[in-house]
Design a protein around this motif. Structure first.
Motif, PDB file in Angstrom:
ATOM      1  N   LEU A  82      -2.417  36.154  -7.687  1.00 48.38           N
ATOM      2  CA  LEU A  82      -2.176  37.280  -6.830  1.00 48.38           C
ATOM      3  C   LEU A  82      -0.827  37.227  -6.689  1.00 48.38           C
ATOM      4  CD1 LEU A  82      -2.845  37.572  -3.382  1.00 48.38           C
ATOM      5  CD2 LEU A  82      -2.841  35.145  -3.111  1.00 48.38           C
ATOM      6  N   VAL A  83      -0.028  36.241  -6.315  1.00 51.61           N
ATOM      7  CA  VAL A  83       1.620  36.026  -6.174  1.00 51.61           C
ATOM      8  C   VAL A  83       2.480  37.699  -6.952  1.00 51.61           C
ATOM      9  CG1 VAL A  83       1.702  33.954  -4.382  1.00 51.61           C
ATOM     10  CG2 VAL A  83       1.973  34.708  -7.635  1.00 51.61           C
ATOM     11  N   ALA A  84       1.618  37.915  -8.802  1.00 46.51           N
ATOM     12  CA  ALA A  84       2.375  38.199  -9.151  1.00 46.51           C
ATOM     13  C   ALA A  84       1.829  40.321  -8.936  1.00 46.51           C
ATOM     14  CB  ALA A  84       1.713  38.016 -10.523  1.00 46.51           C
ATOM     15  N   PHE A  85       0.509  39.979  -8.617  1.00 47.84           N
ATOM     16  CA  PHE A  85       0.487  41.334  -7.767  1.00 47.84           C
ATOM     17  C   PHE A  85       1.260  41.715  -6.307  1.00 47.84           C
ATOM     18  CE2 PHE A  85      -2.141  43.942  -4.295  1.00 47.84           C
ATOM     19  CZ  PHE A  85      -2.191  44.919  -5.700  1.00 47.84           C
ATOM     20  N   LEU A  86       1.895  40.730  -5.747  1.00 44.14           N
ATOM     21  CA  LEU A  86       2.595  41.389  -4.251  1.00 44.14           C
ATOM     22  C   LEU A  86       3.527  40.982  -5.149  1.00 44.14           C
ATOM     23  CD1 LEU A  86       0.624  38.823  -2.194  1.00 44.14           C
ATOM     24  CD2 LEU A  86      -0.205  40.976  -2.172  1.00 44.14           C
ATOM     25  N   GLY A  87       4.048  41.096  -6.233  1.00 37.56           N
ATOM     26  CA  GLY A  87       5.702  40.912  -6.821  1.00 37.56           C
ATOM     27  C   GLY A  87       6.318  40.063  -6.977  1.00 37.56           C
ATOM     28  N   ARG A  88       5.676  38.566  -7.214  1.00 36.06           N
ATOM     29  CA  ARG A  88       6.907  36.969  -7.269  1.00 36.06           C
ATOM     30  C   ARG A  88       6.027  36.504  -8.104  1.00 36.06           C
ATOM     31  NH1 ARG A  88       5.204  38.545  -2.031  1.00 36.06           N
ATOM     32  NH2 ARG A  88       6.112  37.535  -0.456  1.00 36.06           N
ATOM     33  N   ARG A  89       7.072  35.816  -9.602  1.00 37.51           N
ATOM     34  CA  ARG A  89       7.088  35.977  -9.887  1.00 37.51           C
ATOM     35  C   ARG A  89       6.450  33.664 -10.133  1.00 37.51           C
ATOM     36  NH1 ARG A  89       9.076  37.570 -14.522  1.00 37.51           N
ATOM     37  NH2 ARG A  89      10.446  39.183 -13.932  1.00 37.51           N
ATOM     38  N   PRO A  90       5.024  33.875 -10.622  1.00 32.83           N
ATOM     39  CA  PRO A  90       4.598  31.902 -10.263  1.00 32.83           C
ATOM     40  C   PRO A  90       5.825  31.134 -11.425  1.00 32.83           C
ATOM     41  CG  PRO A  90       2.794  33.794 -10.957  1.00 32.83           C
ATOM     42  CD  PRO A  90       4.307  34.922 -11.175  1.00 32.83           C
ATOM     43  N   ALA A 125      -4.003  33.514 -16.662  1.00 32.30           N
ATOM     44  CA  ALA A 125      -3.593  33.064 -16.077  1.00 32.30           C
ATOM     45  C   ALA A 125      -4.152  33.029 -14.339  1.00 32.30           C
ATOM     46  CB  ALA A 125      -2.715  33.673 -14.954  1.00 32.30           C
ATOM     47  N   PRO A 126      -4.093  31.444 -13.328  1.00 34.45           N
ATOM     48  CA  PRO A 126      -4.720  30.867 -12.956  1.00 34.45           C
ATOM     49  C   PRO A 126      -5.003  32.421 -11.507  1.00 34.45           C
ATOM     50  CG  PRO A 126      -3.849  29.550 -12.819  1.00 34.45           C
ATOM     51  CD  PRO A 126      -3.424  30.524 -13.849  1.00 34.45           C
ATOM     52  N   ALA A 127      -5.419  32.329 -10.342  1.00 41.09           N
ATOM     53  CA  ALA A 127      -6.030  33.158  -9.397  1.00 41.09           C
ATOM     54  C   ALA A 127      -5.015  33.354  -8.670  1.00 41.09           C
ATOM     55  CB  ALA A 127      -7.285  33.501  -8.402  1.00 41.09           C
ATOM     56  N   GLU A 128      -4.754  32.055  -8.122  1.00 41.43           N
ATOM     57  CA  GLU A 128      -3.330  31.999  -7.781  1.00 41.43           C
ATOM     58  C   GLU A 128      -1.900  33.102  -8.236  1.00 41.43           C
ATOM     59  OE1 GLU A 128       0.294  28.577  -6.376  1.00 41.43           O
ATOM     60  OE2 GLU A 128      -1.612  27.740  -7.087  1.00 41.43           O
ATOM     61  N   ASP A 129      -1.776  32.616  -9.232  1.00 41.47           N
ATOM     62  CA  ASP A 129      -0.780  33.397  -9.967  1.00 41.47           C
ATOM     63  C   ASP A 129      -0.616  34.944 -10.496  1.00 41.47           C
ATOM     64  OD1 ASP A 129       0.006  30.567  -9.631  1.00 41.47           O
ATOM     65  OD2 ASP A 129       0.357  30.896 -12.830  1.00 41.47           O
TER      66      ASP A 129
END
Length: 193
Positions: free
Chosen positions: A175-183, A169-173
């Motif tokens: 990052l937001v996944a690490f922060l608890g969000r669903r890309p 998955a791309p870095a953006e995904d």
């Protein structure tokens, strides 16, 4: 690294401030897309509409500004009462944060602020239906900061549990996944709270 530790610190601080400036630019672009009709839209942050998220972003920017000026960080509380124009308040406080971090000459608050600001810029964009991606280099740089500086002990109350993603998955995904969000565009497993 040079043989002069002060020169390295200055270079590191400059890099941290540049990261905050890039994250702030990304968030400001997201704020520019918000209309009055968007304020009641849901966000990737459970239980918060866009108005509440903007108030939180403004409050967080205020707390981070205080940290840059004094060295003490008071975590932002729950969203406060809405302002007449929460977009303008958030925008103005982000600009004050950027100025305070630049004046402080300490990179640590700038690093922490960059992750917070960009994450909420992403949230704002998703709430408005924007498909504009986070610049890949910004996402990769923020992911490196977040994964190296956010211990699990600090996560409760700030971020949900990480969301599992495929390694490709791309870095953006990531990052937001690490922060608890669903890309939005990536297949995910696990749950985020």
């Amino acid at each position: 690294m040079s043989s002069d530790p002060a020169a390295d610190l200055t270079a590191d601080t400059a890099a941290d401030l540049a990261l905050l400036a890039r994250a702030t630019g990304y968030a400001l672009e997201a704020l520019a897309e918000v209309t009055g009709a968007d304020l009641d839209r849901p966000t990737p942050c459970p239980g918060w509409d866009l108005r509440a998220l903007l108030v939180h972003l403004a409050d967080a920017a205020g707390s981070l500004t205080a940290s840059a000026r004094t060295g003490d960080l008071a975590p932002p509380g729950p969203p406060g009462p809405g302002a007449a124009d929460p977009v303008a308040v958030a925008r103005d406080r982000l600009l004050v944060l950027l100025d305070a971090a630049s004046s402080a000459g300490d990179g640590a608050p700038a690093r922490a602020a960059a992750v917070e600001v960009a994450a909420h810029g992403w949230d704002v964009g998703r709430a408005c239906g924007s498909a504009r991606p986070m610049p890949p280099r910004l996402a990769a740089d923020l992911l490196a900061v977040a994964t190296s500086s956010l211990p699990d002990a600090l996560r409760p109350g700030l971020f949900a549990a990480p969301v599992d993603l495929p390694a490709a998955a791309p870095a953006e995904d990531h990052l937001v996944a690490f922060l608890g969000r669903r890309p939005a565009a990536s297949p995910v497993s696990g749950t985020a709270s």
